[in-house]
Write an enzyme that holds these catalytic residues in place. Structure first.
Site, PDB file in Angstrom:
ATOM      1  N   LYS A  86       4.073  -3.975   8.414  1.00  0.00           N
ATOM      2  CA  LYS A  86       3.709  -5.036   7.457  1.00  0.00           C
ATOM      3  C   LYS A  86       4.471  -6.316   7.775  1.00  0.00           C
ATOM      4  O   LYS A  86       3.919  -7.417   7.722  1.00  0.00           O
ATOM      5  CB  LYS A  86       4.024  -4.564   6.029  1.00  0.00           C
ATOM      6  CG  LYS A  86       3.004  -3.553   5.534  1.00  0.00           C
ATOM      7  CD  LYS A  86       3.435  -2.781   4.307  1.00  0.00           C
ATOM      8  CE  LYS A  86       2.398  -1.684   4.047  1.00  0.00           C
ATOM      9  NZ  LYS A  86       2.772  -0.703   3.048  1.00  0.00           N
ATOM     10  N   GLN A 139       6.722   0.115  -1.711  1.00  0.00           N
ATOM     11  CA  GLN A 139       6.312   1.124  -0.747  1.00  0.00           C
ATOM     12  C   GLN A 139       6.438   2.522  -1.358  1.00  0.00           C
ATOM     13  O   GLN A 139       7.494   2.887  -1.867  1.00  0.00           O
ATOM     14  CB  GLN A 139       7.187   0.998   0.516  1.00  0.00           C
ATOM     15  CG  GLN A 139       6.798   1.931   1.644  1.00  0.00           C
ATOM     16  CD  GLN A 139       5.424   1.623   2.227  1.00  0.00           C
ATOM     17  OE1 GLN A 139       5.051   0.474   2.421  1.00  0.00           O
ATOM     18  NE2 GLN A 139       4.657   2.671   2.489  1.00  0.00           N
ATOM     19  N   ASP A 153      -1.196  -4.502  -3.924  1.00  0.00           N
ATOM     20  CA  ASP A 153      -1.731  -3.169  -3.602  1.00  0.00           C
ATOM     21  C   ASP A 153      -2.789  -2.728  -4.617  1.00  0.00           C
ATOM     22  O   ASP A 153      -3.463  -1.719  -4.413  1.00  0.00           O
ATOM     23  CB  ASP A 153      -0.587  -2.134  -3.624  1.00  0.00           C
ATOM     24  CG  ASP A 153      -0.176  -1.694  -2.226  1.00  0.00           C
ATOM     25  OD1 ASP A 153      -0.961  -1.898  -1.287  1.00  0.00           O
ATOM     26  OD2 ASP A 153       0.928  -1.137  -2.091  1.00  0.00           O
TER      27      ASP A 153
END
Ligand code: NAD
Length: 285
Positions: A53, A96, A119
């Site tokens: 990322k 994460q 997300d």
């Protein structure tokens, strides 16, 4: 012989457009977009994803801050997220997963600012997706839709889609997005009986179960479209998907490979979601 749809053909163009947009925005006096990634613990796979990322952000001109915590209490993590929620120089916040077991991920996503939830995991954004409202769509399902559109499947009226897997990050949201595109959708999972019979009826198969090369040609209808989300290791420790590509290639119309398939779109969609958050932020400030 079916067509293999490589993700980079689609993701490279998306990334190029993002890069050009950022260059233009900065030239016009705006700040760079800024994504903060939070990682807790020592999960090796997560470290690989987080560094990917980071690299993607650098490539297109998104500022990336990664906060690594060997250990942090749920309370302290919540305070940190609240601080980032308010920080006007931060556009996107990505937590994460997986988080260590002493942190309840529901508590974390309940306090994350939905406008920075790149997300698409906060309850508000999940709810909006199911209501068909504009929202942050989770990156993997969003990437799958880009692939279907790239091969010309915008409207799925009259098509039967079978999704294998019912996770919150892939199976459930992709089923909803396919439904929003008018497909008739069946979700199969580990408790489904006669799964092969279900899959055999599908014009579009999305497999997100995590079982190396389980799907063979006798599972599939002739000329189906197969989107392979699974990331597994085969008997030789090589990366592979849920579908045995060599076995099915003559039967399908399109198939995405693993690696070099859906994963690349997942990565590109995180950048795209960060840009959506950035545009909202610079327009509102
Ligand atoms: P998960 O473990 O949360 O869910 C797996 C789902 O598959 C479950 O709903 C389970 O019921 C179902 N399942 C498992 N075995 C099955 C079987 N034999 N028959 C029918 N259903 C079965 O996993 P996830 O997070 O949704 O990820 C699924 C796979 O996709 C994993 O391999 C993961 O690594 C991969 N993945 C890839 C990307 C990408 O960008 N390419 C993104 C996320 C996940």
């Amino acid at each position: 012989m079916g067509n293999i749809v490589y993700g980079n053909i689609i993701s490279d163009e998306i990334k190029e457009n993002i890069k050009n947009f950022i260059e233009m925005s900065v030239k016009n006096g705006n700040r760079q977009p800024h994504l903060v990634v939070i990682m807790v613990g020592d999960n090796q796979a997560s470290k690989v994803y987080v560094s990917g990322k980071n690299k993607d952000c650098m490539q297109v001109g998104i500022k990336n801050t990664t906060l690594y915590y060997d250990d942090i209490s749920e309370e302290d993590l919540i305070s940190k997220i609240k601080e980032l929620n308010e920080d006007k120089t931060v556009d996107g916040i990505l937590i994460q997963l997986p988080l260590p077991s002493h942190i309840n991920k529901d508590h974390i996503f309940n306090i994350l600012n939905p406008q920075k939830d790149v997300d698409g995991f906060t309850p508000l954004n999940v709810g909006k997706l199911y209501l068909g409202q504009d929202t942050f769509v989770p990156c993997t399902p969003k990437g799958i839709i880009k692939i279907l559109e790239y091969i010309g499947y915008y409207d799925l009226s009259g098509k039967k889609a079978v999704v294998i897997g019912r996770s919150n990050i892939v199976g459930k949201p992709i089923a909803q997005l396919l439904l929003n595109k008018n497909a008739t959708v069946t979700i199969c999972h580990s408790k489904t009986q006669n799964i092969i019979e279900q899959v055999r009826q599908a014009d579009i198969v999305v497999s997100a179960m995590g079982n190396a090369k389980l799907i063979k040609k006798d599972w599939l209808k002739e000329n189906s479209i197969v989107i392979d989300v699974g990331i597994n290791r085969d008997e030789n420790n090589k990366l592979c998907g849920d579908v045995d590509l060599e076995d099915v290639i003559d039967k399908v119309k399109y198939i995405t490979p693993v690696p070099k398939g859906v994963g690349l779109l997942t990565r590109a969609m995180l950048l795209e979601n960060t840009i959506i958050a950035y545009k909202n932020s610079i327009n509102n400030n």
